[in-house]
Design a protein around this motif. Structure first.
Motif, PDB file in Angstrom:
ATOM      1  N   GLN A 109     -12.913   1.563 -10.430  1.00 15.80           N
ATOM      2  CA  GLN A 109     -11.802   2.227  -9.732  1.00 15.80           C
ATOM      3  C   GLN A 109     -10.488   1.449  -9.846  1.00 15.80           C
TER       4      GLN A 109
ATOM      5  N   TYR B  22       0.852  -1.184   0.000  1.00 16.43           N
ATOM      6  CA  TYR B  22       0.000   0.000   0.000  1.00 16.43           C
ATOM      7  C   TYR B  22       0.886   1.232   0.000  1.00 16.43           C
TER       8      TYR B  22
ATOM      9  N   PRO C 199      -6.503   2.910  -6.633  1.00 13.54           N
ATOM     10  CA  PRO C 199      -6.343   4.171  -5.915  1.00 13.54           C
ATOM     11  C   PRO C 199      -7.295   4.242  -4.727  1.00 13.54           C
ATOM     12  N   LYS C 200      -6.794   4.759  -3.625  1.00 11.41           N
ATOM     13  CA  LYS C 200      -7.598   4.965  -2.412  1.00 11.41           C
ATOM     14  C   LYS C 200      -8.331   3.694  -1.982  1.00 11.41           C
TER      15      LYS C 200
ATOM     16  N   TRP D 227      -3.743  -1.940  -9.716  1.00  6.53           N
ATOM     17  CA  TRP D 227      -3.569  -0.689  -8.967  1.00  6.53           C
ATOM     18  C   TRP D 227      -4.965  -0.210  -8.574  1.00  6.53           C
TER      19      TRP D 227
ATOM     20  N   TRP E 177      -4.761   5.434   1.025  1.00  8.33           N
ATOM     21  CA  TRP E 177      -3.752   4.437   0.660  1.00  8.33           C
ATOM     22  C   TRP E 177      -4.134   3.730  -0.630  1.00  8.33           C
ATOM     23  N   ASN E 178      -3.181   3.660  -1.555  1.00  7.62           N
ATOM     24  CA  ASN E 178      -3.360   3.009  -2.844  1.00  7.62           C
ATOM     25  C   ASN E 178      -2.803   1.593  -2.777  1.00  7.62           C
ATOM     26  N   SER E 179      -3.539   0.635  -3.304  1.00 10.21           N
ATOM     27  CA  SER E 179      -3.114  -0.762  -3.293  1.00 10.21           C
ATOM     28  C   SER E 179      -2.418  -1.117  -4.604  1.00 10.21           C
TER      29      SER E 179
ATOM     30  N   ASP F 101       0.560   7.915  -8.805  1.00  5.05           N
ATOM     31  CA  ASP F 101      -0.509   7.332  -9.606  1.00  5.05           C
ATOM     32  C   ASP F 101       0.052   6.179 -10.422  1.00  5.05           C
ATOM     33  N   HIS F 102      -0.795   5.602 -11.239  1.00  8.09           N
ATOM     34  CA  HIS F 102      -0.352   4.445 -12.004  1.00  8.09           C
ATOM     35  C   HIS F 102       0.772   4.803 -12.988  1.00  8.09           C
TER      36      HIS F 102
END
Length: 125
Positions: free
Chosen positions: A39, A9, A54-55, A52, A60-62, A16-17
């Protein structure tokens, strides 16, 4: 023992990606175009499926790498590489997650940041 997949995370809206693409291309191999469904973003880095979200947990981005063929032995090694490449705080489980874990063990995480590396309690649910 090598983990069957990797999940980390990453904190921060600045990651971003596209930033992930640059890092994964350098460490794994060229990334395919990202495909967005809802998403969730997906691509392939080298021959490794990447997801990926986001949030995924608050801010937290996974990032999930669905393969045991990554350059990293486990989540912690990947988290260290992500922090080094992206300079954002990264969290991961200290080992392979199993469904039977009690809640206390499920809340144990490794935090990697400019402050160093430490074990924390992170309640994600």
């Amino acid at each position: 023992m090598r983990q069957p997949d990797i999940e980390i995370y990453l904190k921060d809206a600045d990651v971003d990606h596209k930033a992930i693409t640059t890092w994964l291309t350098a460490d794994i191999g060229p990334c395919s175009e990202w495909a967005q469904k809802g998403q969730t973003w997906k691509c392939t880095a080298g021959n490794i499926p990447v997801t990926w979200i986001p949030k995924a947990v608050g801010k937290w981005n996974s990032l999930c790498l669905d393969s045991d063929q990554t350059p990293w032995e486990d989540d912690i090694a990947c988290a260290r590489a992500a922090f080094a490449a992206l300079n954002v705080e990264v969290r991961c489980a200290p080992g392979t997650w199993v469904e039977e874990e009690n809640d206390e063990d499920a809340d144990r995480w490794i935090r990697i940041s400019a402050d160093g590396e430490e074990e924390i309690t992170w309640r994600t649910s």
